[in-house]
Design an enzyme around this catalytic site. Structure first.
Site, mmCIF file in Angstrom:
data_model
loop_
_atom_site.group_PDB
_atom_site.id
_atom_site.type_symbol
_atom_site.label_atom_id
_atom_site.label_comp_id
_atom_site.label_asym_id
_atom_site.label_seq_id
_atom_site.Cartn_x
_atom_site.Cartn_y
_atom_site.Cartn_z
ATOM 1 N N LYS A 117 0.822 -1.215 0.000
ATOM 2 C CA LYS A 117 0.000 0.000 0.000
ATOM 3 C C LYS A 117 0.853 1.260 0.000
ATOM 4 O O LYS A 117 2.049 1.241 0.275
ATOM 5 C CB LYS A 117 -0.983 -0.020 1.188
ATOM 6 C CG LYS A 117 -2.163 -0.945 0.921
ATOM 7 C CD LYS A 117 -3.211 -0.943 2.001
ATOM 8 C CE LYS A 117 -4.334 -1.937 1.612
ATOM 9 N NZ LYS A 117 -5.322 -2.087 2.690
ATOM 10 N N ARG A 162 -3.327 -10.223 4.947
ATOM 11 C CA ARG A 162 -3.724 -10.217 3.530
ATOM 12 C C ARG A 162 -2.556 -9.683 2.700
ATOM 13 O O ARG A 162 -2.091 -8.574 2.925
ATOM 14 C CB ARG A 162 -4.959 -9.330 3.377
ATOM 15 C CG ARG A 162 -5.580 -9.305 1.991
ATOM 16 C CD ARG A 162 -6.798 -8.375 1.987
ATOM 17 N NE ARG A 162 -7.438 -8.359 0.689
ATOM 18 C CZ ARG A 162 -7.049 -7.585 -0.324
ATOM 19 N NH1 ARG A 162 -6.040 -6.758 -0.188
ATOM 20 N NH2 ARG A 162 -7.686 -7.635 -1.480
#
Ligand code: PT1
Length: 287
Positions: A232, A266
């Site tokens: 991210k 994740r």
């Protein structure tokens, strides 16, 4: 001291959440983050053989769960139609179910898709909107499947515009606590609920960092924690790396998360994450 196991039931497949596990990301969106479009054929339709190849690699690398999503929720992403999302996701879930022995998570907020989940063999509903879309709560309750409730401020389209909190961890805990109550009232018991603070969803870099450092406070909610930080923007901002080179930074963040109580991670990078979490797990088992 050895910790006693805490089994969580994903539609018959059980995971011991006293230690941490890896959830591999299988995006079936044309515009998606990191692995976007790679799994599509030239005509924009999902290539089942490419998807299965990727899925098999992640399972062989030790993924406990595969998270299949047909709607991009990265910042600025557009919404897809319900039918388009179902057309992308359902054949992939069925193909993975037939070919691989792994827990399948469906990353969706769509009540129509949620309803189809048990029939195609899914073991988890992962909703970044915490079942707040009209009809989603009722749909999830009927499935009997476990759910992951995530915190987001705003919507993917506008969530990074000007996120603000009184207290990032307290506000997230309050939100998740309320969603748990709503789920309980709809018949979804705590044995079917995972929580996720939603890294990158309506949060500045400072918010994300404080959340990671104080993640342990969310253990007060007494439910298993899932985190998604893989590749991210927060990792890119700190390291100065583009998406594909954010793997070491992502793993460092995942390890911090697990040592503060996260039990599902994740990730795009299953093999690397599995090794890192093996180290965490050995430490967790003796402390
Ligand atoms: C997540 C998650 C998710 N993230 C769960 N599901 C995405 N449970 C999709 C960025 O800042 O964390 N938890 N499903 C992907 N969404 C994003 C958000 C991707 C932010 C990238 C960013 O770069």
């Amino acid at each position: 001291m050895t910790k006693s196991s805490r089994l969580f039931d994903f539609a018959g497949k059980k995971l011991d959440l006293s230690i941490s596990h890896t959830m591999g990301i299988l995006n079936v969106t044309p515009d998606s983050f990191s692995d976007g479009g790679e799994l599509m054929s030239d005509n924009g339709v999902v290539s089942l053989s490419k998807v299965l190849e990727r899925a098999e690699k992640m399972v062989n690398a030790g993924a406990a769960i595969l998270d299949i999503g047909g709607e991009s929720t990265r910042p600025g992403a557009k919404e897809v139609s319900s039918q388009q999302e179902m057309d992308r996701v359902l054949p992939v879930v069925e193909a993975v179910k037939h070919n691989l022995d792994v827990i399948i998570s469906v990353d969706t907020s769509n009540p129509e898709l949620i309803r189809q989940c048990p029939a195609v063999g899914a073991g988890l509903i992962n909703d970044v909107r915490a079942l707040a879309r009209k009809g989603a709560l009722e749909a999830a309750a009927i499935t009997g499947l476990p759910v992951c409730l995530m915190h987001m401020q705003g919507s993917p389209k506008d969530m990074q515009d000007a996120p603000g909190y009184d207290d990032i961890v307290g506000d997230i805990a309050d939100f998740l606590g309320q969603r748990v109550k709503v789920c309980n009232d709809a018949g979804i018991g705590n044995d079917r609920i995972l929580l996720d603070p939603g890294f990158g969803f309506g949060k500045t870099l400072e918010h994300n960092l404080e959340l990671l450092g104080r993640l342990g406070e969310l253990q007060a909610l007494k439910l298993p924690l899932l985190i998604g930080i893989s590749r991210k923007r927060m990792i890119g901002t700190i390291t100065g790396r583009t998406e594909k080179d954010r793997v070491p930074g992502s793993i460092a963040a995942a390890v911090i998360g697990v040592m503060h109580g996260a039990r599902l991670v994740r990730t795009h990078d299953v093999a690397e994450t599995v090794d890192a979490l093996k180290i965490c797990n050995e430490v967790l088992k003796v402390s």
